[in-house]
Design an enzyme around this catalytic site. Structure first.
Site, PDB file in Angstrom:
ATOM      1  N   ARG A 169       0.914  -1.143   0.000  1.00  0.00           N
ATOM      2  CA  ARG A 169       0.000   0.000   0.000  1.00  0.00           C
ATOM      3  C   ARG A 169       0.945   1.182   0.000  1.00  0.00           C
ATOM      4  NH1 ARG A 169      -2.254   4.234  -0.453  1.00  0.00           N
ATOM      5  NH2 ARG A 169      -4.167   4.903   0.588  1.00  0.00           N
ATOM      6  N   HIS A 172       1.939   7.206   1.448  1.00  0.00           N
ATOM      7  CA  HIS A 172       0.829   8.151   1.339  1.00  0.00           C
ATOM      8  C   HIS A 172       0.581   8.814   2.683  1.00  0.00           C
ATOM      9  CE1 HIS A 172      -1.189   4.743   3.215  1.00  0.00           C
ATOM     10  NE2 HIS A 172      -2.162   5.563   3.561  1.00  0.00           N
ATOM     11  N   HIS A 186      -2.805  11.313   4.866  1.00  0.00           N
ATOM     12  CA  HIS A 186      -4.199  11.799   4.836  1.00  0.00           C
ATOM     13  C   HIS A 186      -4.462  12.604   6.092  1.00  0.00           C
ATOM     14  CE1 HIS A 186      -4.317   8.000   7.053  1.00  0.00           C
ATOM     15  NE2 HIS A 186      -3.937   7.384   5.950  1.00  0.00           N
ATOM     16  N   GLU A 193      -5.172   7.241  11.472  1.00  0.00           N
ATOM     17  CA  GLU A 193      -5.385   5.852  11.025  1.00  0.00           C
ATOM     18  C   GLU A 193      -4.942   4.890  12.110  1.00  0.00           C
ATOM     19  OE1 GLU A 193      -3.663   4.812   7.216  1.00  0.00           O
ATOM     20  OE2 GLU A 193      -3.051   2.843   7.955  1.00  0.00           O
ATOM     21  N   HIS A 215       3.115   7.351   5.590  1.00  0.00           N
ATOM     22  CA  HIS A 215       3.407   5.962   5.953  1.00  0.00           C
ATOM     23  C   HIS A 215       3.254   5.034   4.760  1.00  0.00           C
ATOM     24  CE1 HIS A 215      -0.817   6.952   6.741  1.00  0.00           C
ATOM     25  NE2 HIS A 215      -1.119   5.728   6.325  1.00  0.00           N
ATOM     26  N   GLU A 235     -10.842   5.627   1.371  1.00  0.00           N
ATOM     27  CA  GLU A 235      -9.516   5.084   1.065  1.00  0.00           C
ATOM     28  C   GLU A 235      -9.072   5.510  -0.336  1.00  0.00           C
ATOM     29  OE1 GLU A 235      -7.330   3.751   2.932  1.00  0.00           O
ATOM     30  OE2 GLU A 235      -6.008   2.918   1.422  1.00  0.00           O
ATOM     31  N   HIS A 279     -23.748  -2.679  29.307  1.00  0.00           N
ATOM     32  CA  HIS A 279     -22.881  -1.545  29.632  1.00  0.00           C
ATOM     33  C   HIS A 279     -23.124  -0.433  28.620  1.00  0.00           C
ATOM     34  CE1 HIS A 279     -20.699  -3.558  26.382  1.00  0.00           C
ATOM     35  NE2 HIS A 279     -20.094  -2.407  26.151  1.00  0.00           N
ATOM     36  N   HIS A 323     -20.924   3.394  26.906  1.00  0.00           N
ATOM     37  CA  HIS A 323     -19.680   4.158  26.843  1.00  0.00           C
ATOM     38  C   HIS A 323     -20.023   5.639  26.959  1.00  0.00           C
ATOM     39  CE1 HIS A 323     -17.664   0.465  25.720  1.00  0.00           C
ATOM     40  NE2 HIS A 323     -18.745   0.234  24.994  1.00  0.00           N
ATOM     41  N   GLU A 379     -19.534   3.594  19.618  1.00  0.00           N
ATOM     42  CA  GLU A 379     -18.706   2.386  19.473  1.00  0.00           C
ATOM     43  C   GLU A 379     -18.874   1.849  18.063  1.00  0.00           C
ATOM     44  OE1 GLU A 379     -19.276  -0.585  22.492  1.00  0.00           O
ATOM     45  OE2 GLU A 379     -18.841  -2.234  21.119  1.00  0.00           O
TER      46      GLU A 379
HETATM   47 MN    MN Z   1      -3.088   5.389   5.445  1.00  0.00          MN
HETATM   48 MN    MN Z   2     -19.484  -1.619  24.248  1.00  0.00          MN
END
Ligand code: MN
Ligand code: MN
Length: 393
Positions: free
Chosen positions: A91, A94, A96, A100, A139, A161, A273, A275, A280
């Site tokens: 890859r 590049h 951005h 990431e 990277h 992407e 639960h 957050h 998430e």
């Molecule tokens: Mn990347």
């Molecule tokens: Mn969770």
């Protein structure tokens, strides 16, 4: 009536036969959508999208597909990419504007980067390991001898992407004499530079890092851009499963995204639960699961998941994840926060005065005092299948 494969719920007798047209295999993959638990309620957005339904970009040496908020509109915090490279394939170099966060699903790879102070980084990762590149950090990823497949999570749900800044693309769209002058070469000497972006392309499997020649005049980055999770002990280890938490407390370079890696045994459950600071974004690595999401105004909806699916839970919405199969369930919870945080229902009730809990749940004080008090981040617990609201296959 024929109840087999029918949208019919045993517990309250609601529903009837389905005479079609229907996509039976899809219905069978989604028992809790065809026959929702009686506790589901109201109109809640879709919270699941499978990478199997995402466009796949095929290139020489690999492929890439993405689940962004174009595929899953409720998801407004992060986007995900699933990519695979044959041995030696790249890859390309590049960068951005999004951070990431990468997780190795299979194989091995070499990653390189430099930071804004010109300090360099190179490391090899294997299945179960992570990397993190904050915004703007250039990277590359190159598959080693096994080839590789990985999951990438980006800090913007609109990410694509296909919209990164690539070395080859930049130089192909800069006047040739400027590029030549920049490298102190003649235009003839740079004649072989690519005329368009390479993105994913074939290469030779490189030798060990110790044999790689590189200029490193500013030294290495102070905090590594990789985290060898494959070699770490779990944060929570119970009979019903394990959880590994990876946030900036153990992986300081990851300042934007954190994750929890969850393994749940058959019959095990990631307990109820929520957050407090972030939605998430989930990726299912192995097995099958179901999750009910609860939100304000009595909203509740249950989804079924398989390996390769993405799940989503809005910030502060209550949820559990149950292993519905006979093999261990493995999934990843990703958060756009530097620190992992959750609030466990069991912990909350166990630490609230028992009279208060008793008055709320119409139970005795003794019963309230017997509620479990889990240690650590909301762990995994056993589920009693005999109490399930059965569907018909
Ligand atoms: Mn990347
Ligand atoms: Mn969770």
């Amino acid at each position: 009536m024929n109840k087999e494969n029918a949208p019919f719920r045993n517990s309250d007798g609601k529903g009837w036969e389905d005479h079609g047209p229907r996509n039976l295999s899809r219905d069978q993959e989604n028992p809790d959508i065809l026959v929702p638990p009686a506790t589901d309620n109201g109109t809640m957005s879709n919270m699941r999208f499978s990478f199997s339904d995402a466009h796949n970009r095929l290139e020489e040496g690999g492929w890439a597909r993405e689940v962004t908020n174009r595929e899953l509109p409720i998801s407004q915090d992060v986007a995900g990419v699933n990519m695979s490279l044959e041995p030696g394939a790249y890859r390309e170099l590049h960068w951005h504007k999004e951070a990431e966060w990468g997780y190795m699903l299979y194989g091995n790879a070499r990653v390189t980067a430099i930071d804004e102070k010109g300090r360099s980084f190179i490391d090899d990762v294997q299945e179960g390991d992570l990397w993190n590149f904050e915004e703007g950090i250039p990277h590359s990823i190159q598959a080693l001898d096994k080839g590789c497949e990985f999951l990438l999570v980006f800090s913007d749900a609109n990410f694509s992407e296909n919209k990164t800044l690539l070395l080859s693309d930049w130089l192909a769209h800069t006047p040739k004499d400027i590029v030549a002058a920049n490298f102190k070469k003649s235009t003839e000497e740079i004649e072989s530079f690519p005329k368009k972006q390479k993105y994913i392309f074939k290469g030779e499997v490189p030798g060990p890092i110790s044999e790689v020649k590189r200029f490193n005049s500013n030294g290495d980055v102070p905090d590594p851009f990789t985290y060898h999770l494959s070699q770490k002990a779990p944060t929570v280890d119970s009979e019903a499963g394990k959880v590994w938490i990876v946030d900036q407390s153990v992986f300081p370079i990851a300042k934007t995204i954190s994750g929890a890696f969850v393994e749940v045994e058959p019959g095990g459950m990631r307990e109820l639960h929520w957050h407090p600071y972030s939605s998430e974004w989930q990726y299912y690595v192995q097995g099958t699961a179901k999750m009910t999401i609860f939100n304000s105004n009595s909203l509740a909806r249950t989804f079924d998941f398989k390996a390769g699916d993405v799940g989503y839970v809005p910030s502060v919405a209550g949820h559990y994840v149950l292993n519905t199969g006979d093999e261990p369930l493995r999934f990843i919870e990703v958060f756009k926060t530097a620190d992992y945080a959750d609030i466990s229902l069991n912990k909350w009730l166990a630490t609230t005065p028992s009279q208060i809990v008793a008055d709320h749940l119409n139970i005795s004080k003794e019963f309230a005092e017997s509620l479990p008090d889990p240690e650590g981040p909301a762990p995994v617990i056993w589920y009693d299948e005999s109490k399930d609201d059965k569907f018909n296959w």
